[in-house]
Scaffold this active site. Structure first.
Site, PDB file in Angstrom:
ATOM      1  N   ASN A  13       8.713 -24.149 -20.370  1.00  0.00           N
ATOM      2  CA  ASN A  13       8.768 -23.531 -18.485  1.00  0.00           C
ATOM      3  C   ASN A  13       9.832 -24.047 -17.974  1.00  0.00           C
ATOM      4  O   ASN A  13      10.505 -23.142 -17.168  1.00  0.00           O
ATOM      5  CB  ASN A  13       7.662 -24.386 -17.548  1.00  0.00           C
ATOM      6  CG  ASN A  13       6.189 -23.624 -18.054  1.00  0.00           C
ATOM      7  OD1 ASN A  13       6.115 -22.658 -17.675  1.00  0.00           O
ATOM      8  ND2 ASN A  13       4.833 -24.594 -19.396  1.00  0.00           N
ATOM      9  N   ASN A 107       3.972 -28.602  -9.637  1.00  0.00           N
ATOM     10  CA  ASN A 107       3.127 -29.339 -11.018  1.00  0.00           C
ATOM     11  C   ASN A 107       2.921 -28.356 -11.166  1.00  0.00           C
ATOM     12  O   ASN A 107       2.124 -26.745 -10.680  1.00  0.00           O
ATOM     13  CB  ASN A 107       2.701 -30.709 -11.432  1.00  0.00           C
ATOM     14  CG  ASN A 107       2.028 -30.425 -12.686  1.00  0.00           C
ATOM     15  OD1 ASN A 107       2.258 -30.428 -13.226  1.00  0.00           O
ATOM     16  ND2 ASN A 107       0.635 -30.970 -12.462  1.00  0.00           N
ATOM     17  N   HIS A 109      -0.406 -26.983 -14.631  1.00  0.00           N
ATOM     18  CA  HIS A 109      -0.912 -27.520 -15.334  1.00  0.00           C
ATOM     19  C   HIS A 109      -2.026 -26.141 -16.079  1.00  0.00           C
ATOM     20  O   HIS A 109      -2.332 -25.242 -15.583  1.00  0.00           O
ATOM     21  CB  HIS A 109      -1.860 -28.000 -15.003  1.00  0.00           C
ATOM     22  CG  HIS A 109      -2.721 -28.898 -15.095  1.00  0.00           C
ATOM     23  ND1 HIS A 109      -3.200 -30.266 -16.016  1.00  0.00           N
ATOM     24  CD2 HIS A 109      -4.156 -28.435 -15.756  1.00  0.00           C
ATOM     25  CE1 HIS A 109      -3.910 -30.567 -16.517  1.00  0.00           C
ATOM     26  NE2 HIS A 109      -4.680 -29.160 -16.772  1.00  0.00           N
TER      27      HIS A 109
HETATM   28  C1  GAR Z   1       2.784 -26.734 -20.079  1.00  0.00           C
HETATM   29  O1  GAR Z   1       1.585 -25.818 -21.086  1.00  0.00           O
HETATM   30  C2  GAR Z   1       2.267 -27.331 -19.021  1.00  0.00           C
HETATM   31  O2  GAR Z   1       1.371 -26.436 -18.819  1.00  0.00           O
HETATM   32  C3  GAR Z   1       2.014 -28.451 -19.946  1.00  0.00           C
HETATM   33  O3  GAR Z   1       2.670 -28.894 -20.653  1.00  0.00           O
HETATM   34  C4  GAR Z   1       2.825 -27.780 -21.051  1.00  0.00           C
HETATM   35  C5  GAR Z   1       4.617 -28.075 -21.454  1.00  0.00           C
HETATM   36  O4  GAR Z   1       5.099 -26.904 -22.487  1.00  0.00           O
HETATM   37  N1  GAR Z   1       1.648 -29.010 -18.564  1.00  0.00           N
HETATM   38  C6  GAR Z   1       0.173 -30.688 -18.270  1.00  0.00           C
HETATM   39  O5  GAR Z   1      -0.564 -30.650 -19.377  1.00  0.00           O
HETATM   40  C7  GAR Z   1       0.653 -31.414 -16.760  1.00  0.00           C
HETATM   41  N2  GAR Z   1      -0.628 -32.412 -16.873  1.00  0.00           N
HETATM   42  P1  GAR Z   1       6.699 -26.984 -21.927  1.00  0.00           P
HETATM   43  O6  GAR Z   1       6.864 -27.926 -22.843  1.00  0.00           O
HETATM   44  O7  GAR Z   1       6.937 -26.101 -23.134  1.00  0.00           O
HETATM   45  O8  GAR Z   1       7.298 -26.091 -20.806  1.00  0.00           O
END
Ligand code: GAR
Length: 202
Positions: A13, A107, A109
């Site tokens: 992200n 955030n 999610h």
């Molecule tokens: C993403 O899917 C994000 O939505 C999730 O962690 C992942 C991080 O991926 N976040 C949560 O679950 C927060 N509660 P990334 O490091 O590749 O961005």
């Protein structure tokens, strides 16, 4: 708008934000990429692009969450951050931090909140048998994965889905939604009234 991005893991992200800036779709300045995990690949990508990075490792603070969060807060302030983006930041932040960044902390999610808060949101969606899943960008309040919802994007859940295939389909939407919300924020288009988010049309 100066943003600080907090990451714990893979950092896709964060990469989507940097890509949107590079392609001209998003006009924000990334002042700091901050991780609690020294191994996060996000730190390397940010450093390659000369974005300041910092590790504040929660393990160095033992049970003292306030000291950990004070260190995060100090790093963000010293880089002049206006808005903090939690992009896969996997530490729960306490009211100590959340109050300091009220209405300036967002955030992403991987569920259609308020469904499936917490860990393994995609697995929770599969187990519940829902036919639509997705992602949510929201302002952070003092709960876990709660706070005024800014935007959501939905994807179908297929009979053949595994946790991995569903997560990948949701992640594609995350990579579009988060830069879009930042674009709205930077354009001053987002306001909160009675805990509900309004997005001004242009
Ligand atoms: C993403 O899917 C994000 O939505 C999730 O962690 C992942 C991080 O991926 N976040 C949560 O679950 C927060 N509660 P990334 O490091 O590749 O961005």
């Amino acid at each position: 708008m100066n943003i600080g991005i907090l990451v714990s893991g893979r950092g896709s992200n964060m990469a989507a934000i940097l890509d949107a800036i590079q392609s001209g779709d998003l006009n924000v300045n990334v002042s700091l990429v901050l991780s609690n995990n020294p191994q996060s690949p996000a730190l390397r990508r940010a450093a390659r692009e000369n974005i300041p990075t910092k590790v504040v490792n929660h393990r160095d603070y033992g049970k003292d969450r306030e000291a950990f969060e004070a260190a995060l807060d100090a790093a963000l302030r010293s880089e002049g951050v206006d808005c903090v983006v939690l992009a896969g930041f996997m530490r729960v932040l306490t009211p100590f931090f959340v109050r300091r960044w009220k209405e300036r902390l967002i955030n992403i999610h991987p569920s259609l909140l308020p469904a499936f808060r917490g860990l393994h949101a995609q697995r929770q969606a599969l187990e519940a048998g829902v036919k639509l899943a997705g992602c949510t960008v929201h302002f952070v309040d003092e709960g876990t994965d709660t706070g005024p919802i800014i935007a959501q994007s939905a994807v179908p859940v297929l009979d053949t889905d595994s946790e991995d295939t569903l997560s990948a389909r949701i992640l594609e939407e995350e990579h579009k939604l988060l830069p879009l919300v930042l674009h709205w924020l930077a354009g001053g288009r987002i306001s909160i009234e009675n805990d509900r988010v309004r997005i001004a049309r242009i």
